[in-house]
Design a protein around this motif. Structure first.
Motif, short mmCIF file in Angstrom:
data_model
loop_
_atom_site.label_atom_id
_atom_site.label_comp_id
_atom_site.label_asym_id
_atom_site.label_seq_id
_atom_site.Cartn_x
_atom_site.Cartn_y
_atom_site.Cartn_z
N ASP A 257 0.84 -1.20 0.00
CA ASP A 257 0.00 0.00 0.00
C ASP A 257 0.87 1.26 0.00
O ASP A 257 2.10 1.18 0.13
CB ASP A 257 -0.99 -0.01 1.16
CG ASP A 257 -0.34 0.23 2.52
OD1 ASP A 257 0.65 0.97 2.59
OD2 ASP A 257 -0.83 -0.33 3.53
N THR A 258 0.24 2.40 -0.19
CA THR A 258 0.97 3.68 -0.19
C THR A 258 0.72 4.47 1.08
O THR A 258 1.29 5.55 1.25
CB THR A 258 0.55 4.54 -1.40
OG1 THR A 258 -0.88 4.73 -1.37
CG2 THR A 258 0.95 3.87 -2.70
N GLN A 259 -0.12 3.97 1.98
CA GLN A 259 -0.43 4.67 3.22
C GLN A 259 0.41 4.15 4.39
O GLN A 259 0.48 4.77 5.43
CB GLN A 259 -1.92 4.49 3.58
CG GLN A 259 -2.89 4.74 2.44
CD GLN A 259 -2.70 6.10 1.78
OE1 GLN A 259 -2.45 6.19 0.61
NE2 GLN A 259 -2.81 7.14 2.59
N PHE A 260 1.02 2.95 4.19
CA PHE A 260 1.82 2.30 5.23
C PHE A 260 0.99 2.05 6.50
O PHE A 260 1.43 2.29 7.62
CB PHE A 260 3.08 3.12 5.55
CG PHE A 260 3.94 3.34 4.34
CD1 PHE A 260 4.76 2.32 3.87
CD2 PHE A 260 3.91 4.55 3.65
CE1 PHE A 260 5.55 2.51 2.73
CE2 PHE A 260 4.69 4.73 2.51
CZ PHE A 260 5.50 3.72 2.06
N TRP A 261 -0.23 1.55 6.27
CA TRP A 261 -1.13 1.22 7.38
C TRP A 261 -0.93 -0.24 7.77
O TRP A 261 -0.77 -1.11 6.92
CB TRP A 261 -2.59 1.43 6.97
CG TRP A 261 -2.97 2.88 6.81
CD1 TRP A 261 -2.35 3.97 7.32
CD2 TRP A 261 -4.11 3.37 6.08
NE1 TRP A 261 -2.99 5.12 6.98
CE2 TRP A 261 -4.09 4.79 6.22
CE3 TRP A 261 -5.13 2.78 5.35
CZ2 TRP A 261 -5.06 5.60 5.65
CZ3 TRP A 261 -6.10 3.59 4.78
CH2 TRP A 261 -6.07 4.99 4.93
N ALA A 262 -0.99 -0.52 9.05
CA ALA A 262 -0.97 -1.91 9.50
C ALA A 262 -2.20 -2.63 8.97
O ALA A 262 -3.27 -2.04 8.79
CB ALA A 262 -0.93 -1.97 11.02
N GLY A 263 -2.04 -3.91 8.69
CA GLY A 263 -3.16 -4.68 8.14
C GLY A 263 -2.94 -4.97 6.67
O GLY A 263 -1.80 -5.14 6.21
N HIS A 264 -4.02 -4.99 5.92
CA HIS A 264 -3.98 -5.43 4.52
C HIS A 264 -4.73 -4.42 3.64
O HIS A 264 -5.88 -4.63 3.27
CB HIS A 264 -4.55 -6.84 4.39
CG HIS A 264 -3.80 -7.83 5.23
ND1 HIS A 264 -4.18 -8.15 6.52
CD2 HIS A 264 -2.66 -8.54 4.98
CE1 HIS A 264 -3.33 -9.02 7.02
NE2 HIS A 264 -2.40 -9.27 6.11
#
Length: 281
Positions: A257-264
């Protein structure tokens, strides 16, 4: 009175003589081959080949499988038969005929990638997990022609996934692969979820028997931006001038992803395909 009672009894019908089973072993080899050519290929290998030596010789030879191929009257079959006849596999005394694997697997025109949509989890894929790793989810947007509306989903760091197709194991043989009359078509669908952008990469390599790279195709599309309406995009490529010696296809893609959020929240991939076709004349 006796005559009346006699007329009232049911007439006895003689039992039919049991029909004699057809002994196929008495048939001449040429006629037996015609009979066996109507048997499903998997049954020929699993059952008929075990009957006796003469049946095993027929099943292991080329003539029976060529006869089976002549019955494919579709457009693909008509295009394929002259090519097969002109590029017959080498006959080895210690190895069964390649044509039998070809007729069973029918590798021309079908997807040779196993588990292309994640319907079997991560089976058949060599995976490298990044971030929180790969998962399989339902598609948020329908993908046309996919065998399952599920997809592989990446995370906040690059997740890689690879599958190597053994073309000979699928039923193709060296003389056919080196004929110059086949092409290899690759395709992949990738997309994003609406609330997160993503990045995606694809690398497809044609390899020889020693895993040396003979040809390659790579795709590095621009990232999908956030707020994208759950978009899916397709990447396609055709290897139309196959070099001599190609025996494997390595299919590898990755995403994040491009947000670098934990998860999927990363790139979603589905309906990957590697398809061998006869080149248009």
């Amino acid at each position: 009175m006796g005559a009346s009672a006699s007329r009232g009894r049911d007439a006895r019908v003689p039992a039919p003589e049991p029909e004699e089973a057809l002994d196929l072993s008495r048939l001449p080899p040429e006629l037996l081959m015609v009979v066996l050519s109507h048997v499903p290929p998997r049954t020929l290998l699993r059952r008929c080949r075990q009957v006796c030596r003469s049946w095993r010789a027929l099943v292991d030879g080329q003539a029976l499988w060529l006869l089976i191929l002549t019955r494919d009257h579709g457009a693909a079959g008509r295009a394929l038969l002259p090519l097969v006849r002109s590029r017959l596999p080498s006959v080895c005394d210690d190895k069964p005929c390649f044509l039998r694997r070809f007729c069973v697997g029918r590798p021309i025109g079908r997807n040779l990638i196993r588990n292309p949509c994640g319907q079997e989890g991560l089976r058949k894929w060599m995976v490298q997990h990044g971030g929180d790793g790969w998962v399989v989810e339902e598609n948020r947007t329908s993908v046309p022609g996919a065998p399952s509306q599920t997809c592989f989903v990446t995370s906040f760091s690059w997740c890689r996934k690879k599958q190597v197709v053994d073309l000979e194991e699928e039923g193709l043989w060296p003389e056919l692969l080196d004929s110059g009359w086949i092409e290899i078509c690759v395709s992949d669908w990738w997309g994003a979820r609406h609330d997160s952008g993503c990045m995606y990469r694809l690398l497809v390599q044609l390899l020889d028997a020693n895993q040396t790279v003979l040809d390659r195709f790579s795709a590095v599309p621009d990232p999908i931006q956030q707020w994208n309406n759950n978009i899916y995009l397709q990447v396609t490529h055709v290897f139309s001038n196959i070099k001599m010696g190609v025996r494997f296809v390595s299919f590898e893609h990755r995403g994040q992803d491009t947000q670098f959020w934990a998860g999927h929240y990363g790139a979603r991939m589905t309906n990957s395909s590697v398809i061998v076709r006869v080149r248009p004349s």
